[in-house]
Design a protein around this motif. Structure first.
Motif, PDB file in Angstrom:
ATOM      1  N   THR A  22       3.295   0.734   2.836  1.00 53.33           N
ATOM      2  CA  THR A  22       2.055   0.432   2.117  1.00 53.33           C
ATOM      3  C   THR A  22       2.274  -0.674   1.092  1.00 53.33           C
ATOM      4  OG1 THR A  22       1.307   2.706   2.400  1.00 53.33           O
ATOM      5  CG2 THR A  22       0.221   1.421   0.695  1.00 53.33           C
ATOM      6  N   GLN A  38      -3.762  -0.870  -1.592  1.00 58.28           N
ATOM      7  CA  GLN A  38      -3.658   0.465  -1.013  1.00 58.28           C
ATOM      8  C   GLN A  38      -2.493   1.238  -1.641  1.00 58.28           C
ATOM      9  OE1 GLN A  38      -3.412   0.044   3.247  1.00 58.28           O
ATOM     10  NE2 GLN A  38      -5.315  -1.162   3.382  1.00 58.28           N
ATOM     11  N   THR A  39      -2.646   2.549  -1.667  1.00 55.58           N
ATOM     12  CA  THR A  39      -1.626   3.427  -2.238  1.00 55.58           C
ATOM     13  C   THR A  39      -1.413   4.623  -1.323  1.00 55.58           C
ATOM     14  OG1 THR A  39      -2.378   2.842  -4.470  1.00 55.58           O
ATOM     15  CG2 THR A  39      -0.933   4.755  -4.263  1.00 55.58           C
ATOM     16  N   ILE A  41      -0.714   8.283  -0.559  1.00 51.77           N
ATOM     17  CA  ILE A  41      -0.950   9.517  -1.303  1.00 51.77           C
ATOM     18  C   ILE A  41       0.070  10.567  -0.839  1.00 51.77           C
ATOM     19  CG2 ILE A  41      -2.620  11.278  -1.941  1.00 51.77           C
ATOM     20  CD1 ILE A  41      -3.299   8.391  -2.803  1.00 51.77           C
ATOM     21  N   GLY A  63      -2.511  10.603   3.166  1.00 53.10           N
ATOM     22  CA  GLY A  63      -3.368   9.467   3.497  1.00 53.10           C
ATOM     23  C   GLY A  63      -2.944   8.219   2.749  1.00 53.10           C
ATOM     24  N   ASN A  65      -4.717   5.577   0.304  1.00 54.21           N
ATOM     25  CA  ASN A  65      -5.921   5.388  -0.495  1.00 54.21           C
ATOM     26  C   ASN A  65      -6.212   3.911  -0.723  1.00 54.21           C
ATOM     27  OD1 ASN A  65      -8.106   6.509  -2.062  1.00 54.21           O
ATOM     28  ND2 ASN A  65      -7.031   5.745  -3.868  1.00 54.21           N
ATOM     29  N   ARG A  66      -7.459   3.574  -0.631  1.00 59.78           N
ATOM     30  CA  ARG A  66      -7.919   2.203  -0.904  1.00 59.78           C
ATOM     31  C   ARG A  66      -8.466   2.170  -2.327  1.00 59.78           C
ATOM     32  NH1 ARG A  66     -13.287   0.426   0.531  1.00 59.78           N
ATOM     33  NH2 ARG A  66     -13.486  -1.847   0.680  1.00 59.78           N
ATOM     34  N   GLU A  67      -7.835   1.365  -3.186  1.00 62.22           N
ATOM     35  CA  GLU A  67      -8.241   1.329  -4.600  1.00 62.22           C
ATOM     36  C   GLU A  67      -9.555   0.572  -4.731  1.00 62.22           C
ATOM     37  OE1 GLU A  67      -6.693   3.087  -6.698  1.00 62.22           O
ATOM     38  OE2 GLU A  67      -5.009   3.584  -5.404  1.00 62.22           O
ATOM     39  N   GLN A 193      -9.588   9.473   9.693  1.00 59.43           N
ATOM     40  CA  GLN A 193      -8.958   8.694   8.630  1.00 59.43           C
ATOM     41  C   GLN A 193      -9.861   7.530   8.197  1.00 59.43           C
ATOM     42  OE1 GLN A 193      -6.049   9.595   7.252  1.00 59.43           O
ATOM     43  NE2 GLN A 193      -5.811  11.314   8.660  1.00 59.43           N
ATOM     44  N   GLU A 194      -9.571   7.023   6.999  1.00 52.32           N
ATOM     45  CA  GLU A 194     -10.326   5.878   6.495  1.00 52.32           C
ATOM     46  C   GLU A 194      -9.781   4.578   7.096  1.00 52.32           C
ATOM     47  OE1 GLU A 194     -13.062   5.797   4.104  1.00 52.32           O
ATOM     48  OE2 GLU A 194     -13.024   7.790   5.018  1.00 52.32           O
ATOM     49  N   ASN A 196      -9.170   1.424   6.433  1.00 56.39           N
ATOM     50  CA  ASN A 196      -9.205   0.576   5.243  1.00 56.39           C
ATOM     51  C   ASN A 196      -9.439  -0.905   5.551  1.00 56.39           C
ATOM     52  OD1 ASN A 196      -8.804   2.720   3.481  1.00 56.39           O
ATOM     53  ND2 ASN A 196      -6.581   2.585   3.621  1.00 56.39           N
ATOM     54  N   SER A 511      -8.469  -3.231  -7.900  1.00 53.49           N
ATOM     55  CA  SER A 511      -8.276  -3.419  -6.455  1.00 53.49           C
ATOM     56  C   SER A 511      -7.338  -4.546  -6.088  1.00 53.49           C
ATOM     57  CB  SER A 511      -9.641  -3.679  -5.791  1.00 53.49           C
ATOM     58  OG  SER A 511     -10.533  -2.636  -6.049  1.00 53.49           O
TER      59      SER A 511
END
Length: 550
Positions: A22, A38-39, A41, A63, A65-67, A193-194, A196, A511
């Motif tokens: 990531t 992105q991070t 999790i 997952g 994560n999209r900041e 899932q997202e 991104n 972001s």
């Protein structure tokens, strides 16, 4: 024990690998427009119950994560749309300022040269070279008016082209957003899932669309984007995008405006007052608030000069002892009927007092019993003086104009009166023989009579424009108006740009990718990976020791 320890360590290795991937992806995308940091999790796995208590089982990557902060993005979209409109309007208005602000080659300098020639003629009315000089300088003056009018009319054409280009951009972005809505919904449904990358692409397209025309985004069921523009007009609904078209304005077909294609194939015109943001809004504001006033002010000046000069020249006598004729020719006021009119009314207009004519178009709307007249430049409601023309048709007199109406209008029929917009571009010298300059005050007063030439010269200082400004004063006022508009736009555009910069910094702090921060994370996750690898090694050593026990 060693098996449990290995499993725990492997979960850490997997987590470290996900975090490193990531972070590497963030670094790779640092220069990609619209990318949101992105991070990974990482959460604690459930422990195992033992007689001495729960013992942990490592970690799980739940997952990536999209900041993203929707509130900040919404503020940024609003500020950016306003900023885009102001910067577009400023860029185009500055071109008019550049045209009018050249004191060495502008109309004011040419008028001054023309009246200097008249002054020479007044000193020697019989001098053929002085007469020819006046004629040549008059031709240079009309050429300057024609050139300036052409420049402004070309800008009008450019506005139409810009509207068409903006409409094409709106359709392109809207269809791409609708397509991404479908892709995002399908991906979420199949993977849980997202997606991104798809979300970033969609938000970037919305940002680009917003810079063309300000939009409002609402999220349906936390999934698809519904987008509206023009103060609530739907543009994108889920996977469907409506089609926007550039169309001739019903009020004035020479101007392109924006319409929306309806389900039955018809096209409905969108009121320009609803299109105020984005580069499209800035272009329409420039045409309404900067370009059309400049065209009308230039036409008003050309009309005041031409008509007063014609009137004075016709009051004198030329070298042949004949009464003077029109010195200048030009196209007068015209009317444009709304294409939606259903009645048979025909409207014509003539000047009654050019010194009272305003630098403005007018709209006439029939309310079922009478015509409502509005001056476009300031929105003033006009109360005309009623009369009849030579054919017995009703007339309305106001602001130096006489408007005659024949035929029968229907309710809501409307007409635009273009009072002076065609004058400057059509202005020409009507005489080709310098002997026709009516310098004398009487038919038999001799070739040296300069009585009327002096009256022509006196027009330089007469208050011919709306009865309160000289020709040079009116031009100076025009230049000043445009300059003030540009100065105001510069100030507001700069202030808005600062707001956009602040919001962009706030959005990027959430972001955006910070390479220093990512490098620190890279080092941290590398150590995290190596530490878990050491745990695996330790568990392996323990396992080997157990196996080797005899």
């Amino acid at each position: 024990m060693s098996s449990s320890l290995i499993n725990t360590a492997m979960s850490g290795l997997n987590a470290a690998q996900a975090a490193l991937s990531t972070t590497g992806n963030n670094i790779a995308n640092v220069s990609v427009a619209g990318y949101n940091r992105q991070t990974a999790i990482i959460t604690q796995s459930n422990g195992t119950s033992t007689p001495v208590g729960y013992i942990g089982n490592g970690v799980t990557v739940t997952g990536v994560n999209r900041e993203y902060n929707s509130f900040v993005v919404k503020q940024l979209l609003g500020a950016s749309a306003t900023g885009s409109a102001l910067s577009t309007q400023l860029d185009q208005a500055s071109s008019i300022d550049d045209l009018l602000g050249d004191s060495s080659t502008g109309i004011d300098a040419t008028m001054s040269t023309f009246f200097k020639g008249l002054q020479t003629l007044t000193s020697n009315a019989s001098d053929s070279s002085a007469r020819q000089s006046v004629l040549g300088e008059a031709q240079g003056l009309t050429a300057q008016f024609n050139s300036s009018a052409k420049y402004l009319n070309d800008m009008n054409t450019a506005v139409n082209q810009q509207v068409t280009q903006n409409v094409d951009q709106i359709n392109t972005f809207a269809s791409q957003v609708a397509k991404l809505n479908n892709q995002i919904t399908a991906t979420r449904g199949s993977t849980g899932q997202e997606p991104n990358a798809l979300l970033d692409q969609r938000d970037q397209l919305v940002s680009q669309l917003n810079n063309v025309t300000g939009v409002v985004v609402t999220q349906q069921d936390g999934d698809t984007y519904n987008i509206s523009f023009a103060n609530g007009t739907p543009l994108v609904s889920g996977g469907n995008a409506k089609t926007v078209v550039a169309m001739a304005s019903s009020a004035d077909p020479s101007k392109l405006t924006v319409g929306m294609t309806q389900p039955d194939g018809s096209v409905s015109e969108i009121q320009e007052s609803r299109l105020t943001t984005g580069s499209l809004g800035g272009t329409l504001a420039f045409r309404k608030d900067n370009l059309e006033p400049a065209i009308n002010q230039l036409g008003q000046l050309a009309l005041a000069l031409s008509d007063s000069f014609n009137t004075t020249n016709k009051a004198g006598f030329d070298l042949n002892g004949d009464a003077g004729t029109n010195f200048f020719s030009f196209t007068g006021a015209t009317t444009v009927g709304n294409t939606k009119n259903t009645g048979s009314a025909q409207v014509s207009v003539a000047y009654t007092d050019t010194a009272a004519v305003k630098a403005s178009d007018y709209t006439m709307a029939y309310n079922g019993s009478s015509w409502d007249v509005t001056r476009v430049s300031d929105g003033a409601k006009i109360t005309p003086t009623a009369g009849t023309d030579s054919s017995g048709n009703p007339t309305m007199n106001f602001d130096g104009l006489s408007v005659s109406v024949s035929g029968t209008p229907d309710n809501n029929d409307s007409v635009t009166i273009k009072t002076v917009s065609n004058v400057a571009g059509s202005m020409n010298v009507a005489i080709s023989d310098s002997s026709l300059i009516a310098a004398a005050g009487a038919a038999n007063s001799g070739v040296s009579d300069n009585t009327n030439a002096q009256k022509l010269l006196n027009l330089q200082t007469a208050k011919l424009v709306e009865g309160k400004s000289t020709l040079s004063g009116a031009y100076a006022s025009m230049v000043s108006n445009v300059g003030n508009q540009v100065a105001t736009l510069t100030t507001t555009s700069t202030s808005q740009a600062n707001i956009v910069t602040q919001l962009t910094s706030q959005q990027q702090s959430i972001s955006g990718v910070n390479l220093d921060e990512e490098y620190g994370d890279l080092q941290r996750y590398q150590q995290y990976y190596l530490a878990n690898a050491q745990v695996v090694k330790t568990a392996s050593t323990i396992f080997d020791a157990i196996i080797n026990i005899r």
